[in-house]
Design a protein around this motif. Structure first.
Motif, PDB file in Angstrom:
ATOM      1  N   GLY A 102       1.026  -1.416  -0.407  1.00 19.77           N
ATOM      2  CA  GLY A 102      -0.214   0.449  -0.340  1.00 19.77           C
ATOM      3  C   GLY A 102       0.997   1.415   0.440  1.00 19.77           C
ATOM      4  O   GLY A 102       0.609   1.973  -0.001  1.00 19.77           O
TER       5      GLY A 102
ATOM      6  N   CYS B 166       1.696   2.763  -2.813  1.00 14.56           N
ATOM      7  CA  CYS B 166       1.400   3.606  -3.692  1.00 14.56           C
ATOM      8  C   CYS B 166       0.695   4.848  -2.902  1.00 14.56           C
ATOM      9  O   CYS B 166       0.587   6.099  -2.854  1.00 14.56           O
TER      10      CYS B 166
ATOM     11  N   ILE C 283      -9.583 -11.838  -6.086  1.00 14.97           N
ATOM     12  CA  ILE C 283      -9.291  -9.966  -6.405  1.00 14.97           C
ATOM     13  C   ILE C 283     -10.627  -9.224  -6.932  1.00 14.97           C
ATOM     14  O   ILE C 283     -10.694  -7.783  -6.074  1.00 14.97           O
TER      15      ILE C 283
ATOM     16  N   ALA D 161     -12.923  -6.574  -5.416  1.00 12.66           N
ATOM     17  CA  ALA D 161     -13.592  -5.712  -6.010  1.00 12.66           C
ATOM     18  C   ALA D 161     -14.398  -4.907  -5.913  1.00 12.66           C
ATOM     19  O   ALA D 161     -15.393  -4.238  -5.753  1.00 12.66           O
ATOM     20  N   THR D 162     -15.500  -6.449  -5.512  1.00 14.94           N
ATOM     21  CA  THR D 162     -16.527  -6.488  -5.515  1.00 14.94           C
ATOM     22  C   THR D 162     -17.951  -5.827  -4.062  1.00 14.94           C
ATOM     23  O   THR D 162     -18.379  -5.154  -4.400  1.00 14.94           O
TER      24      THR D 162
ATOM     25  N   GLN E 275     -17.259  -2.312  -3.755  1.00 20.68           N
ATOM     26  CA  GLN E 275     -18.069  -0.761  -4.422  1.00 20.68           C
ATOM     27  C   GLN E 275     -18.997  -1.274  -3.741  1.00 20.68           C
ATOM     28  O   GLN E 275     -19.844  -0.673  -3.235  1.00 20.68           O
TER      29      GLN E 275
ATOM     30  N   ALA F 225      -9.538  -0.390  -4.447  1.00 14.85           N
ATOM     31  CA  ALA F 225      -9.697  -2.210  -4.739  1.00 14.85           C
ATOM     32  C   ALA F 225      -8.331  -2.306  -4.714  1.00 14.85           C
ATOM     33  O   ALA F 225      -7.907  -3.006  -5.077  1.00 14.85           O
ATOM     34  N   VAL F 226      -7.949  -1.285  -5.751  1.00 12.07           N
ATOM     35  CA  VAL F 226      -6.332  -1.419  -6.138  1.00 12.07           C
ATOM     36  C   VAL F 226      -5.140  -1.037  -5.330  1.00 12.07           C
ATOM     37  O   VAL F 226      -4.116  -1.062  -5.298  1.00 12.07           O
ATOM     38  N   ASN F 227      -5.383  -1.032  -3.658  1.00 11.04           N
ATOM     39  CA  ASN F 227      -4.312  -0.830  -3.037  1.00 11.04           C
ATOM     40  C   ASN F 227      -3.564  -2.223  -2.722  1.00 11.04           C
ATOM     41  O   ASN F 227      -4.521  -3.250  -2.533  1.00 11.04           O
ATOM     42  N   CYS F 228      -2.145  -2.435  -2.869  1.00 13.58           N
ATOM     43  CA  CYS F 228      -1.701  -3.276  -2.774  1.00 13.58           C
ATOM     44  C   CYS F 228      -1.913  -3.788  -1.243  1.00 13.58           C
ATOM     45  O   CYS F 228      -1.843  -5.131  -1.174  1.00 13.58           O
TER      46      CYS F 228
ATOM     47  N   LEU G 180      -5.217  -6.630  -0.875  1.00 11.11           N
ATOM     48  CA  LEU G 180      -4.761  -7.862  -2.015  1.00 11.11           C
ATOM     49  C   LEU G 180      -3.972  -8.272  -0.760  1.00 11.11           C
ATOM     50  O   LEU G 180      -3.722  -9.860  -0.908  1.00 11.11           O
ATOM     51  N   GLY G 181      -2.569  -7.788  -0.736  1.00 10.41           N
ATOM     52  CA  GLY G 181      -1.918  -8.922   0.281  1.00 10.41           C
ATOM     53  C   GLY G 181      -2.319  -8.588   1.170  1.00 10.41           C
ATOM     54  O   GLY G 181      -1.963 -10.037   2.059  1.00 10.41           O
TER      55      GLY G 181
ATOM     56  N   VAL H 117       5.491   7.908  -9.313  1.00  8.59           N
ATOM     57  CA  VAL H 117       5.084   7.269  -7.841  1.00  8.59           C
ATOM     58  C   VAL H 117       4.581   6.533  -8.126  1.00  8.59           C
ATOM     59  O   VAL H 117       3.887   6.391  -7.562  1.00  8.59           O
TER      60      VAL H 117
ATOM     61  N   ILE I 235       5.337   1.405  -6.185  1.00 13.07           N
ATOM     62  CA  ILE I 235       6.786   1.596  -5.108  1.00 13.07           C
ATOM     63  C   ILE I 235       6.300   0.074  -4.630  1.00 13.07           C
ATOM     64  O   ILE I 235       7.776  -0.253  -4.127  1.00 13.07           O
ATOM     65  N   CYS I 236       4.833  -0.425  -3.830  1.00 13.99           N
ATOM     66  CA  CYS I 236       5.204  -1.702  -3.297  1.00 13.99           C
ATOM     67  C   CYS I 236       5.938  -2.975  -3.403  1.00 13.99           C
ATOM     68  O   CYS I 236       6.972  -2.881  -2.558  1.00 13.99           O
TER      69      CYS I 236
ATOM     70  N   ILE J  55     -12.575  -2.955 -12.767  1.00 11.79           N
ATOM     71  CA  ILE J  55     -13.113  -4.904 -12.342  1.00 11.79           C
ATOM     72  C   ILE J  55     -12.675  -5.701 -13.676  1.00 11.79           C
ATOM     73  O   ILE J  55     -11.909  -6.610 -13.485  1.00 11.79           O
TER      74      ILE J  55
ATOM     75  N   LEU K 153      -8.402  -5.599 -13.732  1.00 16.41           N
ATOM     76  CA  LEU K 153      -8.607  -6.447 -12.904  1.00 16.41           C
ATOM     77  C   LEU K 153      -8.786  -8.048 -13.120  1.00 16.41           C
ATOM     78  O   LEU K 153      -7.402  -8.313 -13.321  1.00 16.41           O
TER      79      LEU K 153
ATOM     80  N   LEU L  84       1.116  -9.569  -6.058  1.00 16.66           N
ATOM     81  CA  LEU L  84       0.875  -8.263  -5.810  1.00 16.66           C
ATOM     82  C   LEU L  84       1.154  -7.711  -7.102  1.00 16.66           C
ATOM     83  O   LEU L  84       0.766  -6.564  -7.177  1.00 16.66           O
TER      84      LEU L  84
ATOM     85  N   THR M 163      -1.975  -5.765  -8.302  1.00 13.69           N
ATOM     86  CA  THR M 163      -2.052  -4.559  -7.514  1.00 13.69           C
ATOM     87  C   THR M 163      -1.004  -3.484  -7.868  1.00 13.69           C
ATOM     88  O   THR M 163      -0.660  -2.162  -7.210  1.00 13.69           O
TER      89      THR M 163
ATOM     90  N   CYS N 292       0.444  -0.614  -8.857  1.00 14.10           N
ATOM     91  CA  CYS N 292       0.188   0.746  -9.658  1.00 14.10           C
ATOM     92  C   CYS N 292       0.005   0.719 -10.656  1.00 14.10           C
ATOM     93  O   CYS N 292      -0.476   1.536 -11.758  1.00 14.10           O
TER      94      CYS N 292
ATOM     95  N   MET O  99      -2.776  -0.280 -13.293  1.00 16.11           N
ATOM     96  CA  MET O  99      -3.801   0.178 -12.957  1.00 16.11           C
ATOM     97  C   MET O  99      -3.388   1.799 -14.337  1.00 16.11           C
ATOM     98  O   MET O  99      -4.248   2.104 -14.894  1.00 16.11           O
TER      99      MET O  99
END
Lengths: 255, 215
Positions: A24, A26, A90, A94-95, A98, A123-126, A129-130, B26, B29-30, B74, B77, B108, B111, B113, B116
């Motif tokens: 996370g 980012c 994932i 995502a669901t 939402q 939803a796209v925060n590592c 999912l991590g 940026v 990074i993860c 979605i 993803l 990972l 996700t 970044c 995306m």
């Protein structure tokens, strides 16, 4: 009960999402300019982790693990669907994000307005999912522990982002070398905070002879460039740690 | 670069330095930090990201007119997850040890970044070929930082490169160790990666003052 307490503190401090495994980062770097927004995002992350980790634990137990399908009947016992875990995890995340967005918008519009923009980004925060992937790879045993793990890692992330936001608010008044301003100095501060968090590593193992001693030695090496006062502090800390751990060990033995 | 027109070449070369995904945009990074203690892991990670980003950009770009904008996250993803599953299975089949080292960080990539970000910013509005170049360029920019960080961390931290002892043997005291050199254990711990990246940003921005942020 004790394993819950142990997992809780371990997930917050030792395996901190940001400082130990860099998840996370980012949003951690992008949304940490103000404390108020950092608190909002942190709270949303705790919530989403608390929902998705137990859900994915159920998916993992009853659908994905090798032999997990045996509840359907003995002929399904050979199936191994674990290669599908990324896509299912994932999709769940995502669901859920939402869904959470819709529910929050409907019932608490005030909270929705304060979190609004961050919710879909989660939803796209590592870190989210991590959380699920670590839950799977560490083979967490029960649903309760999975919930505990989700909440605790969320709290760890929350603490980290609020701390860095507070530092960045103050740093605006300092004279940072121009090329380091903004991103550069944030990286270095995060690194220093990470080194600080490393010292929590002894919290659960510090009293043991083998592993603990090695870690202490490693820390001593790392601490050499720092000033002597810091070393004194560390020694104090390690003393405290030892007492805690021996207590833990005492409590554990009767089990 | 004779194959590419000037504009296309810019797509590939820009992210290498002045628009680098890690130090300037940026993004991503993860994973960049967690797996840079060894050079080998970093190289494999960079190649995996290049595959996922290049292919993903093409797929998204091909579908850009049929994805409804409301559910595009979605859809994206799912595309990434499918590509990452391919990478993960290939790694497990041909480089099992390495896939253990990378553990959850292969997953990972989903996700990450950068992926995306490039889908949103580029592939949704450009033709497949240009998106492919953009994907490769950004993955290269990501890979360069990863390799630099991993090179420094592995060399200073363990005295090895790709697992080969380039500085001599620390226990038998050969090579530079005979002169009293010691490995810096500090470089192995995770926070060192952050500090190394911070220093790379510092160097890059002092060489190119146009990149300096206002605070």
């Amino acid at each position: 009960m004790l394993e819950h307490v142990e997992l809780f503190f371990k997930s917050i401090f030792i395996d901190n999402m940001v400082f130990a495994v860099f998840l996370g980062m980012c949003s951690f770097l992008a949304v940490s300019k103000k404390v108020s927004t950092a608190v909002g995002l942190g709270a949303a992350v705790i919530f989403v982790l608390a929902v998705t980790v137990p859900l994915n634990w159920l998916l993992d137990q009853y659908l994905l693990q090798p032999g997990a399908l045996s509840w359907l009947g003995p002929e399904y016992a050979d199936y191994d669907l674990s290669f599908l875990s990324f896509i299912l995890f994932i999709a769940t995340i995502a669901t859920m994000v939402q869904l959470v967005e819709i529910v929050v918008e409907k019932f608490t519009p005030a909270l929705y307005n304060s979190l609004g923009i961050f919710l879909p980004l989660i939803a796209v925060n590592c870190a989210i999912l991590g959380g699920s992937l670590f839950m799977q790879s560490r083979e967490i045993e029960t649903l309760g522990l999975a919930l505990n793990y989700g909440v605790a890692s969320g709290i760890g992330w929350f603490l980290a982002i609020v701390a860095i936001a507070a530092i960045r608010e103050k740093i605006r008044y300092s004279n940072v070398p121009a090329p380091l301003r903004g991103l550069g100095i944030t990286f270095i501060i995060t690194g220093l905070m990470g080194i600080g968090f490393q010292s929590f590593g002894g919290m659960l193992t510090g009293g043991d002879e083998g592993g603990g001693d090695k870690e202490e030695a490693g820390k001593e090496m790392a601490a050499q460039p720092e000033e002597a006062t810091d070393q004194d502090k560390k020694e104090e800390e390690s003393l405290k740690k030892e007492t805690t751990v021996s207590y833990n060990d005492l409590v554990k033995k009767p089990q | 670069m004779a194959l590419l027109s000037k504009k296309d070449a810019k797509l590939v070369l820009d992210p290498l330095a002045d628009n680098n995904p890690i130090t300037i945009q940026v993004l991503g990074i993860c994973s960049a930090l967690a797996i840079t203690a060894q050079l080998q892991a970093a190289v494999v990670m960079a190649i995996s990201v290049m595959f996922v980003l290049g292919m993903g950009n093409v797929v998204i770009s091909l579908m850009r007119n049929i994805i409804p904008s409301k559910i595009r996250i979605i859809a994206q993803l799912v595309v990434v997850a499918a590509l990452v599953i391919i990478v993960d299975q290939v790694l497990k089949a041909f480089a099992y040890e390495l896939s253990k080292t990378l553990s959850v960080f292969v997953g990972l990539i989903i996700t990450n970044c950068i992926i995306m970000g490039r889908f949103e910013a580029f592939a949704l509005g450009n033709t497949p070929w240009r998106s492919f170049l953009d994907g490769i360029g950004n993955a290269l920019g990501y890979g360069i930082i990863l390799v630099i960080v991993a090179f420094l961390r592995e060399l200073l931290g363990s005295g090895t490169l790709f697992g080969i002892k380039v500085l001599g043997d620390p226990i038998a005291k050969t090579g530079v160790y005979a002169l009293g050199y010691e490995n810096n254990g500090f470089m192995i711990i995770p926070p060192a990666a952050l500090i190394v990246v911070g220093i790379i940003i510092w160097v890059q921005r002092s060489r190119n003052p146009a990149l300096i942020e206002e605070n």
